[in-house]
Design a protein around this motif. Sequence first.
Motif, PDB file in Angstrom:
ATOM      1  N   GLY A   1       0.998  -1.196  -0.134  1.00 43.46           N
ATOM      2  CA  GLY A   1       0.126   0.048   0.228  1.00 43.46           C
ATOM      3  C   GLY A   1       1.082   0.940   0.056  1.00 43.46           C
ATOM      4  N   ASP A   2       0.842   1.872   1.341  1.00 42.97           N
ATOM      5  CA  ASP A   2       1.398   3.556   1.078  1.00 42.97           C
ATOM      6  C   ASP A   2       2.804   2.976   2.363  1.00 42.97           C
ATOM      7  OD1 ASP A   2      -0.904   4.803   0.032  1.00 42.97           O
ATOM      8  OD2 ASP A   2      -1.106   5.254   1.950  1.00 42.97           O
ATOM      9  N   TYR A   3       3.199   1.700   2.030  1.00 41.39           N
ATOM     10  CA  TYR A   3       5.048   1.903   3.041  1.00 41.39           C
ATOM     11  C   TYR A   3       5.237   0.753   1.840  1.00 41.39           C
ATOM     12  CZ  TYR A   3       0.620   1.981   6.674  1.00 41.39           C
ATOM     13  OH  TYR A   3       0.157   2.325   7.693  1.00 41.39           O
ATOM     14  N   VAL A   4       6.851   1.450   3.190  1.00 43.80           N
ATOM     15  CA  VAL A   4       7.874   0.750   2.065  1.00 43.80           C
ATOM     16  C   VAL A   4       8.306   0.187   3.008  1.00 43.80           C
ATOM     17  CG1 VAL A   4      10.054   0.865   1.261  1.00 43.80           C
ATOM     18  CG2 VAL A   4       8.232   2.940   0.508  1.00 43.80           C
ATOM     19  N   ILE A   5       8.162  -1.183   2.908  1.00 40.07           N
ATOM     20  CA  ILE A   5       8.990  -2.355   4.192  1.00 40.07           C
ATOM     21  C   ILE A   5      10.225  -1.480   4.679  1.00 40.07           C
ATOM     22  CG2 ILE A   5       9.699  -4.389   4.727  1.00 40.07           C
ATOM     23  CD1 ILE A   5       7.644  -5.443   3.151  1.00 40.07           C
ATOM     24  N   GLU A   6      10.646  -1.691   5.663  1.00 39.15           N
ATOM     25  CA  GLU A   6      12.063  -0.891   6.646  1.00 39.15           C
ATOM     26  C   GLU A   6      12.536  -1.913   6.943  1.00 39.15           C
ATOM     27  OE1 GLU A   6      11.669   3.047   7.896  1.00 39.15           O
ATOM     28  OE2 GLU A   6       9.604   3.351   7.691  1.00 39.15           O
ATOM     29  N   ASP A   7      13.879  -2.297   7.325  1.00 38.43           N
ATOM     30  CA  ASP A   7      15.125  -2.575   7.459  1.00 38.43           C
ATOM     31  C   ASP A   7      14.274  -3.000   8.527  1.00 38.43           C
ATOM     32  OD1 ASP A   7      17.341  -4.835   8.124  1.00 38.43           O
ATOM     33  OD2 ASP A   7      18.688  -4.063   6.751  1.00 38.43           O
ATOM     34  N   SER A   8      15.147  -3.587   9.405  1.00 43.40           N
ATOM     35  CA  SER A   8      14.895  -4.367  10.615  1.00 43.40           C
ATOM     36  C   SER A   8      16.015  -4.065  11.555  1.00 43.40           C
ATOM     37  CB  SER A   8      14.249  -5.660  11.611  1.00 43.40           C
ATOM     38  OG  SER A   8      15.308  -6.317  10.763  1.00 43.40           O
ATOM     39  N   ASP A   9      16.788  -4.086  11.290  1.00 41.43           N
ATOM     40  CA  ASP A   9      17.932  -2.881  11.312  1.00 41.43           C
ATOM     41  C   ASP A   9      18.290  -1.208  12.157  1.00 41.43           C
ATOM     42  OD1 ASP A   9      19.560  -5.374  11.611  1.00 41.43           O
ATOM     43  OD2 ASP A   9      20.346  -4.789   9.859  1.00 41.43           O
ATOM     44  N   ASN A  10      17.174  -1.430  11.165  1.00 41.02           N
ATOM     45  CA  ASN A  10      16.660   0.326  12.581  1.00 41.02           C
ATOM     46  C   ASN A  10      15.393   0.155  13.437  1.00 41.02           C
ATOM     47  OD1 ASN A  10      18.995   0.977  10.213  1.00 41.02           O
ATOM     48  ND2 ASN A  10      17.047   1.207   8.860  1.00 41.02           N
ATOM     49  N   LEU A  11      14.854  -0.381  13.687  1.00 43.73           N
ATOM     50  CA  LEU A  11      14.069  -0.744  14.198  1.00 43.73           C
ATOM     51  C   LEU A  11      13.905  -0.196  15.655  1.00 43.73           C
ATOM     52  CD1 LEU A  11      11.382  -1.600  14.753  1.00 43.73           C
ATOM     53  CD2 LEU A  11      12.061  -3.711  15.583  1.00 43.73           C
ATOM     54  N   ILE A  12      15.007  -0.069  16.377  1.00 43.40           N
ATOM     55  CA  ILE A  12      15.290   0.481  17.628  1.00 43.40           C
ATOM     56  C   ILE A  12      15.124   2.184  17.433  1.00 43.40           C
ATOM     57  CG2 ILE A  12      16.446   0.475  20.034  1.00 43.40           C
ATOM     58  CD1 ILE A  12      14.480  -2.250  18.955  1.00 43.40           C
ATOM     59  N   GLU A  13      16.288   2.215  16.736  1.00 45.70           N
ATOM     60  CA  GLU A  13      16.460   3.836  16.489  1.00 45.70           C
ATOM     61  C   GLU A  13      15.499   4.666  16.009  1.00 45.70           C
ATOM     62  OE1 GLU A  13      19.915   4.316  14.031  1.00 45.70           O
ATOM     63  OE2 GLU A  13      19.172   6.596  13.344  1.00 45.70           O
ATOM     64  N   TYR A  14      14.831   3.822  14.974  1.00 51.88           N
ATOM     65  CA  TYR A  14      13.604   4.610  15.104  1.00 51.88           C
ATOM     66  C   TYR A  14      12.758   4.777  16.072  1.00 51.88           C
ATOM     67  CZ  TYR A  14       9.228   5.370  12.652  1.00 51.88           C
ATOM     68  OH  TYR A  14       8.485   5.853  11.915  1.00 51.88           O
ATOM     69  N   VAL A  15      12.157   3.381  16.848  1.00 54.07           N
ATOM     70  CA  VAL A  15      11.173   3.724  18.281  1.00 54.07           C
ATOM     71  C   VAL A  15      12.457   4.524  19.106  1.00 54.07           C
ATOM     72  CG1 VAL A  15      10.486   2.387  19.711  1.00 54.07           C
ATOM     73  CG2 VAL A  15      10.291   1.126  17.999  1.00 54.07           C
ATOM     74  N   LYS A  16      13.148   4.826  18.997  1.00 50.77           N
ATOM     75  CA  LYS A  16      14.046   6.260  20.020  1.00 50.77           C
ATOM     76  C   LYS A  16      13.397   7.467  19.664  1.00 50.77           C
ATOM     77  CE  LYS A  16      17.280   3.129  22.114  1.00 50.77           C
ATOM     78  NZ  LYS A  16      18.445   2.417  22.270  1.00 50.77           N
ATOM     79  N   GLU A  17      13.794   7.125  18.372  1.00 51.33           N
ATOM     80  CA  GLU A  17      13.841   9.008  18.205  1.00 51.33           C
ATOM     81  C   GLU A  17      12.363   9.410  17.910  1.00 51.33           C
ATOM     82  OE1 GLU A  17      15.925   9.609  14.264  1.00 51.33           O
ATOM     83  OE2 GLU A  17      17.874   9.209  15.255  1.00 51.33           O
ATOM     84  N   SER A  18      11.158   8.862  17.133  1.00 52.43           N
ATOM     85  CA  SER A  18       9.692   8.493  17.163  1.00 52.43           C
ATOM     86  C   SER A  18       9.440   8.517  18.530  1.00 52.43           C
ATOM     87  CB  SER A  18       9.371   7.623  16.298  1.00 52.43           C
ATOM     88  OG  SER A  18       9.506   6.816  16.296  1.00 52.43           O
ATOM     89  N   GLY A  19       9.662   8.064  19.122  1.00 56.27           N
ATOM     90  CA  GLY A  19       8.784   7.966  20.462  1.00 56.27           C
ATOM     91  C   GLY A  19       7.581   6.891  20.643  1.00 56.27           C
ATOM     92  N   ILE A  20       7.262   6.264  19.669  1.00 55.10           N
ATOM     93  CA  ILE A  20       6.454   5.456  19.443  1.00 55.10           C
ATOM     94  C   ILE A  20       6.807   4.810  20.537  1.00 55.10           C
ATOM     95  CG2 ILE A  20       6.187   3.183  18.461  1.00 55.10           C
ATOM     96  CD1 ILE A  20       6.192   5.023  16.002  1.00 55.10           C
ATOM     97  N   LYS A  21       5.131   3.802  21.761  1.00 54.15           N
ATOM     98  CA  LYS A  21       4.893   3.357  22.266  1.00 54.15           C
ATOM     99  C   LYS A  21       4.017   2.556  22.244  1.00 54.15           C
ATOM    100  CE  LYS A  21       6.514   6.308  25.495  1.00 54.15           C
ATOM    101  NZ  LYS A  21       7.670   6.299  25.016  1.00 54.15           N
ATOM    102  N   ILE A  22       3.401   2.380  21.152  1.00 53.55           N
ATOM    103  CA  ILE A  22       2.316   1.012  20.671  1.00 53.55           C
ATOM    104  C   ILE A  22       3.265   0.276  19.754  1.00 53.55           C
ATOM    105  CG2 ILE A  22       0.541   0.449  20.101  1.00 53.55           C
ATOM    106  CD1 ILE A  22      -0.294   2.354  21.142  1.00 53.55           C
ATOM    107  N   ALA A  23       3.333  -0.809  19.769  1.00 47.66           N
ATOM    108  CA  ALA A  23       3.952  -2.000  18.890  1.00 47.66           C
ATOM    109  C   ALA A  23       3.038  -3.610  18.222  1.00 47.66           C
ATOM    110  CB  ALA A  23       5.785  -2.203  18.533  1.00 47.66           C
ATOM    111  N   ILE A  24       2.533  -3.570  17.235  1.00 48.99           N
ATOM    112  CA  ILE A  24       2.053  -4.910  16.405  1.00 48.99           C
ATOM    113  C   ILE A  24       2.987  -5.849  16.286  1.00 48.99           C
ATOM    114  CG2 ILE A  24       0.702  -6.189  15.408  1.00 48.99           C
ATOM    115  CD1 ILE A  24      -0.920  -3.049  14.598  1.00 48.99           C
TER     116      ILE A  24
END
Lengths: 205, 205
Positions: free
Chosen positions: A127-150
């Motif tokens: 759809g509208d998403y580009v699948i991202e590399d999970s190597d970047n997952l933790i950095e993404y969470v820290k920078e974005s302040g994401i609180k919810i993950a599925i």
Amino acid sequence: MDVKKVPDIITARLPVYLRALQRMADAGLKTTSSQELGEKVGISAAQIRKDVSQFGEFGKQGTGYSIDYLMDRLREILKVNRIWDVIVVGAGDMGHALANYQGLINRGFNIVAIFDNNQEKIGQTIGDYVIEDSDNLIEYVKESGIKIAILTLPASAAQIVADELIEAGVRALLNYAPVSIATPPNVKIQYIDPAIHLQRMTYYL
Amino acid sequence: MDVKKVPDIITARLPVYLRALQRMADAGLKTTSSQELGEKVGISAAQIRKDVSQFGEFGKQGTGYSIDYLMDRLREILKVNRIWDVIVVGAGDMGHALANYQGLINRGFNIVAIFDNNQEKIGQTIGDYVIEDSDNLIEYVKESGIKIAILTLPASAAQIVADELIEAGVRALLNYAPVSIATPPNVKIQYIDPAIHLQRMTYYL
């Protein structure tokens, strides 16, 4: 509003009431009763009045509830009077289905990114998403302040990834992997596993 | 075995125990304790002993549980010591994900057919399945004696289709449509709605 400590079993029913009220509002209704709402959700009118009264006064005896007002209050109580950014980890069939699912955004949740560790999937679109590399997952969470993950991962990876996400700041996990995940007390987890739900019914067949 | 009436809240945990035991067995373990099992599933050892004791004697004080034996007994209690045929109604993204999901067959469930009412989908394949015409759904259920259906339909169609399935003999519904469905007392229903699960967590965030 000062909310007393409400049992989990009651708060677990509030999203079900909200969903039913939303459908009534979509159908053009303005008011409802605990009786009518109860029939929609399969819960007694008395239970609904009791549940709702935990959070204050919502309706007047005999006049029922204003659907809009009750929805607003439930959204406030459930903290979905805002949009939460959510990430999906795992771009398999279930990740695809979630990415294409239109039923989250109007209920408080916006999927902002999907991650996978499979090199063949990374960079592909859903759809509208580009699948991202999970190597970047933790950095993404820290920078974005994401609180919810599925999590839509294989069972073998779920605990490891959950631990990393929690370490990075995630506080709520919706786990589709068919395995229980250990979490600290300050992290909430919910499970979706169709086999578990089916087995809860075969007992009675 | 003569089983007394066991509360729903206890029977609802048994599939979770079974799933954890299966993972231990897959890892080559032969015995476990209520303590160890409790850590895997996030439930106290005392609660596990109490739940399991509802159904008879399973372990000896100090020696723990035989994993194989406890699994066999739980499968028997949950009636998944056999394979149940299951149909999926709705061949959207979620129907696709379920058709491709490998995690049901080894837990007691075999998806035997997928139905849709969209003429463009009927006849197309998903994995090993050919999508069937939902015009034939009720006849199929009656002839095959199917007792379990998974609904991956739009909310607007869910109640109508559920009523027809129940009339045809279905006794257990797993509903992915984001709407509550009214069912008679002799029919079991379980719900999977990611927004409901997410809202149950945001309350605590």
